[in-house]
Design a protein around this motif. Sequence first.
Motif, PDB file in Angstrom:
ATOM      1  N   GLY A 124       0.855  -1.276  -0.005  1.00 59.90           N
ATOM      2  CA  GLY A 124       0.002  -0.017   0.012  1.00 59.90           C
ATOM      3  C   GLY A 124       1.099   1.353  -0.171  1.00 59.90           C
ATOM      4  O   GLY A 124       0.504   2.407  -0.014  1.00 59.90           O
ATOM      5  N   LEU A 125       2.029   1.261  -0.281  1.00 64.14           N
ATOM      6  CA  LEU A 125       3.211   2.306  -0.282  1.00 64.14           C
ATOM      7  C   LEU A 125       3.599   2.291  -1.641  1.00 64.14           C
ATOM      8  O   LEU A 125       3.908   1.431  -2.318  1.00 64.14           O
ATOM      9  CB  LEU A 125       4.069   2.175   0.557  1.00 64.14           C
ATOM     10  N   THR A 130       1.934   7.047   0.721  1.00 62.70           N
ATOM     11  CA  THR A 130       0.754   6.260   0.218  1.00 62.70           C
ATOM     12  C   THR A 130       0.668   5.968  -1.050  1.00 62.70           C
ATOM     13  O   THR A 130       1.216   6.823  -1.830  1.00 62.70           O
ATOM     14  CB  THR A 130      -0.412   6.842   0.740  1.00 62.70           C
ATOM     15  N   GLN A 140      -1.916   5.603  -3.013  1.00 64.44           N
ATOM     16  CA  GLN A 140      -2.922   6.228  -3.420  1.00 64.44           C
ATOM     17  C   GLN A 140      -2.975   7.055  -4.736  1.00 64.44           C
ATOM     18  O   GLN A 140      -2.044   7.816  -4.678  1.00 64.44           O
ATOM     19  CB  GLN A 140      -3.967   6.985  -2.224  1.00 64.44           C
ATOM     20  N   SER A 173       0.109  12.437   2.812  1.00 67.43           N
ATOM     21  CA  SER A 173       1.665  12.034   2.993  1.00 67.43           C
ATOM     22  C   SER A 173       2.553  12.518   1.715  1.00 67.43           C
ATOM     23  O   SER A 173       3.780  12.181   1.878  1.00 67.43           O
ATOM     24  CB  SER A 173       1.842  10.598   3.093  1.00 67.43           C
ATOM     25  N   SER A 217      -4.546  16.286   2.687  1.00 67.30           N
ATOM     26  CA  SER A 217      -5.164  15.959   1.416  1.00 67.30           C
ATOM     27  C   SER A 217      -6.056  16.989   0.766  1.00 67.30           C
ATOM     28  O   SER A 217      -6.282  18.013   1.352  1.00 67.30           O
ATOM     29  CB  SER A 217      -5.770  14.489   1.649  1.00 67.30           C
ATOM     30  N   SER A 262       2.623   2.211   8.364  1.00 62.13           N
ATOM     31  CA  SER A 262       1.121   1.661   7.890  1.00 62.13           C
ATOM     32  C   SER A 262       0.543   2.590   6.900  1.00 62.13           C
ATOM     33  O   SER A 262       0.728   4.027   7.182  1.00 62.13           O
ATOM     34  CB  SER A 262       0.273   1.292   8.855  1.00 62.13           C
ATOM     35  N   PRO A 263      -0.008   2.412   5.677  1.00 67.67           N
ATOM     36  CA  PRO A 263      -0.614   3.413   5.011  1.00 67.67           C
ATOM     37  C   PRO A 263      -1.576   4.495   5.761  1.00 67.67           C
ATOM     38  O   PRO A 263      -1.710   5.570   5.656  1.00 67.67           O
ATOM     39  CB  PRO A 263      -1.367   2.774   3.907  1.00 67.67           C
ATOM     40  N   LYS A 264      -2.045   3.456   6.857  1.00 66.48           N
ATOM     41  CA  LYS A 264      -3.171   4.285   7.844  1.00 66.48           C
ATOM     42  C   LYS A 264      -2.380   5.317   8.543  1.00 66.48           C
ATOM     43  O   LYS A 264      -2.933   6.608   8.820  1.00 66.48           O
ATOM     44  CB  LYS A 264      -3.715   3.452   8.708  1.00 66.48           C
ATOM     45  N   LEU A 296       0.141   7.218   7.547  1.00 64.16           N
ATOM     46  CA  LEU A 296       0.329   8.330   6.721  1.00 64.16           C
ATOM     47  C   LEU A 296      -0.926   9.384   6.241  1.00 64.16           C
ATOM     48  O   LEU A 296      -0.778  10.179   5.475  1.00 64.16           O
ATOM     49  CB  LEU A 296       0.780   7.787   5.340  1.00 64.16           C
ATOM     50  N   VAL A 297      -2.023   9.113   6.883  1.00 58.66           N
ATOM     51  CA  VAL A 297      -3.170   9.959   6.672  1.00 58.66           C
ATOM     52  C   VAL A 297      -3.593  10.654   7.981  1.00 58.66           C
ATOM     53  O   VAL A 297      -3.630   9.994   8.861  1.00 58.66           O
ATOM     54  CB  VAL A 297      -4.495   8.993   6.222  1.00 58.66           C
TER      55      VAL A 297
END
Length: 473
Positions: free
Chosen positions: A56-57, A137, A139, A158, A196, A438-440, A442-443
């Motif tokens: 997820g990164l 991330t 995303q 991120s 974001s 964790s991607p989480k 980075l939010v």
Amino acid sequence: MEGAPAAKRRRTAPAKVAGRPEEGERRYVPPPRRRNAGVSFGEAHFAETSYYFEGGLRKVRPYLFDFQTYCKGRWVGRSLLHVFGSEFRAQPLHYYRAAALAGRLRLNEQPVRDLGVVLKNNDFLRNTVHRHEPPVTAQTIEFLEENDEVVVVDKPSSLPVHPCGRFRHNTVIFILGKEHNLKELHTIHRLDRLTSGVLMFAKSAEVSKRIDEQVRQRQLEKEYVCRVVGEFPENEVTCEEPILVVSYKVGVCRVDPKGKLCKTVFQRLSYNGKTSVVKCFPYTGRTHQIRVHLQFLGHPIVNDPIYNTDAWGPAKGKGGNINKTDEELLRSLVEIHLSKQSLGLLDIAEGDLRPLTGEKEQDAAGDCAMPLQVTPVNVDSCSAEESKDISESEISAYSQNSAPQLQVHKSREASSGEQQGERDPLCEECKIVRPDPSPKDLVMYLHALRYKGTDFEYCSKMPAWAQDDWEES
């Protein structure tokens, strides 16, 4: 008779050391090159390395990179050894000597073997480093608008907007250029790395100037949404507390009477029994303005890694009640993130802790990418012996061990994980195994929802964490 003394002098004269002029010889310093302002990043920059995706990164493969700087005024008359020892202390002095032996330090494009060389005005220093970038991330960057004048995207959390600190390829500017062939973009406004939402770029200087004028005239309406701790008041809340930058290096601000005037209006959207979703209308654009004002009101953003931590005391900075000096506050913040191995969320590396020493911050670290450590170096104790070259056998041994590895990663295609040949024997970062975030993690729950000018309006979707029935898993 006249030739005899000269012949004798030739026999006894010491061998010339590379990088150091002979006695009486004047070292040539070329005139400064004229820098072409406004040149964008191009294919040569994008080809420095490649991306890969894992867990997820979005990750960047380590790569060789040249940091360049002209001699600072305060360096003139000082040796390279002294400058490295006093200002660029992220690495020990033996690292810079090894880097010189490997041909990675160049002065006026000539290899430097002797760090005792004295710097002159207009000297041009090039330092080649093995660069590691933190993951962001994975995303996707979604496009909200693209026309002849602007590019508007929904920036993931991120991702920095442009190259800064440890980030270069993992930035919005590089990804848009490398993956979408969008180059020579002009930044109209910026978002914090962990924020974001709506991010605008102009395709020409004229468009950038036109929109920037709207910003200066306070004609640009900005609307953010966030999720904060506790039950936010139902009535509209206005905060006009002045904000002061505590440290540009670490990126920390606080409410202070000596700060700059600013204004934010807040409106609650929902409350789920634990946290509230709040709309934010910043009328000014101070650094971390929304985050600092929410902290002051006693409702920091739920997962704010700076303004919702115990470093601010039991009240977490509510009402400006900190009861710590700036140095104590910074030390507490760094200690918290060191314990969590999450210094990346503060945008600093382990060596970049100079604010804790109480020394005056300078701009040196940004130019040659050698951030400053807490541990002081006694430059006066750097003897002449330390500035001498390492023996030829050591040079040969080093070159044989490092040279093949320094080139292979430039041409390798990556599929996943670390590839053989990406490790650099000079690089301390290569010796450290860092856990992936964790991607989480980075939010952060702060999102730029809408930007409206006199002739445009761009909106993004409401993030999932801002929905009324959302619950943190």
